[in-house]
Design a protein around this motif. Structure first.
Motif: not given
Length: 411
Positions: A72-75, A108-110, A127-129
């Motif tokens: 999970k990323c913060g952008f 955002t999920i990388i 991808a989004s959540l």
């Protein structure tokens, strides 16, 4: 229709990328030097071919053949769609549309997809959540070629426009070296289209009591390196301990260098003309930074030693004395080991975690060539030429030489 093949080193995964005729090449791309990419690959930056532009996104069934690591990323990353017809694929910002919108949204999920056997980083998915895929990206290092034959002409599949997320590097990372591409100056950015400004106050003073942390993204591999403490006199030809020397004549840095061999490229998924490694004797590596730390390697290291959290892979089947290791969880490339030199390991530079920067010239002495020495600036340069072409390798080497002079590690 054009075709490319994405595969890992051991060929356990192979996938044909079908590219529609209306996709024009080269596709404008930028390197990414963000911390997330660095620690889950071991590379100092990555360069990809956007699946959204080629419209060749593998199915979930195809991706099940690979190991995956979700982060999970913060952008958020947005990417323009492919222009219609004959429109130019570059935007007004020189094609730097890949990271045109970055916000601290946390939505955002990388996902990294890598071969669980050989460790090749193959594919990256954003991808989004809600699990809706927004972007797919093929790692350039796993593609069978970087040029296509179009109407009898050799066309590159990507056109490198510049470098992104350079603020995470502190010292500029790859932008110090890869300065031009096909004669054009590469742009330097951090967040969105904000131009990157070099940090002014990076400490250069060497602290003998300091320890350097090497780790992957998930920290299954997490070790600490002390300053060199070799027994003197040093053996003849000792290059892994480097200048400067302290007042007792003991070197204080480790040798870092570049390799463009096909084996390094494929086992790492490396997207650069050359991949950087640093050589560190095991005697200088510990499991913690405590006052009396436990050595990372207990006893003698062999090519069959099992290391906690890492997957062992024999990248040279004819020589089991050579082994490579990658993180079993996040896939980061960690270590190259040759049993002929059982006292030393060759580690991926991207794992180093230092406030002094990715290139970390405070700890690493970079081999940038010497006119008086026959050792090449880049190992197996010939493989890089076959893949990237002579011009790109010349530009990369010229940048490496200029950088070496600027940091005082080449005359």
């Amino acid at each position: 229709m054009n075709h490319l093949t994405a595969s890992c080193h051991c060929k356990q995964f192979s996938y044909q990328i079908n590219i529609p005729e209306d996709v024009s090449f080269p596709v404008s791309e930028t390197t990414c030097s963000c911390d997330a990419c660095r620690y889950r690959t071991g590379q100092i930056c990555i360069l990809t071919l956007s699946a959204k532009l080629t419209r060749s996104i593998p199915s979930p069934e195809d991706l099940k053949k690979l190991s995956r690591y979700d982060q999970k990323c913060g952008f958020a990353i947005e990417q323009d769609t492919l222009p219609d017809g004959e429109e130019d694929n570059n935007d007004s910002q020189g094609g730097l549309n890949k990271y045109s919108s970055n916000t601290t949204c946390g939505g955002t999920i990388i996902t990294s997809f890598f071969c669980g056997k050989c460790g090749t980083k193959v594919y990256l998915q954003v991808a989004s959540l809600t699990d809706e895929v927004e972007i797919g990206m093929w790692m350039l290092g796993c593609l069978d070629r970087l040029f296509l034959e179009v109407d009898g002409k050799k066309i590159p599949i990507v056109d490198v426009q510049g470098h992104h997320f350079l603020d995470d590097t502190v010292d500029g990372g790859i932008s110090n070296i890869w300065r031009t591409s096909n004669g054009k100056q590469l742009k330097k950015y951090h967040d969105g289209l904000v131009e990157w400004e070099p940090h002014q106050d990076i400490p250069q003073k060497i602290r003998p009591d300091e320890m350097l942390n090497l780790h992957c993204k998930c920290k299954a591999f997490d070790v600490y390196v002390r300053r060199p403490k070799p027994s003197l006199p040093l053996p003849e030809g000792c290059y892994w301990y480097q200048h400067p020397l302290d007042d007792k004549g003991i070197p204080q840095r480790y040798m870092a260098s570049w390799c463009s061999c096909d084996s390094c490229r494929l086992t790492t998924g490396s997207s650069l003309p050359a991949h950087p490694w640093v050589q560190i004797p095991f005697i200088d590596i510990f499991a913690s930074s405590s006052p009396n730390p436990t050595p990372y390697i207990n006893g003698t290291m062999t090519s069959s030693t099992q290391l906690p959290g890492l997957t062992l892979y024999y990248s040279t089947p004819s020589n089991h004395g050579i082994s490579r290791y990658h993180c079993s969880t996040c896939g980061a490339s960690v270590l190259y080991f040759d049993e002929k030199r059982d006292f030393i390991g060759t580690f991926a530079v991207g794992l180093n975690d230092s406030l002094l920067g990715i290139m970390n010239t405070n700890w690493f002495s970079w081999w940038t060539g010497d006119d008086k020495v026959t050792m090449p600036m880049i190992n197996r340069r010939i493989d890089g030429v076959k893949r990237w072409g002579e011009e790109t390798m010349d530009e990369f080497e010229d940048g490496l030489k200029e950088w070496g002079i600027s940091i005082g590690q080449r005359t």
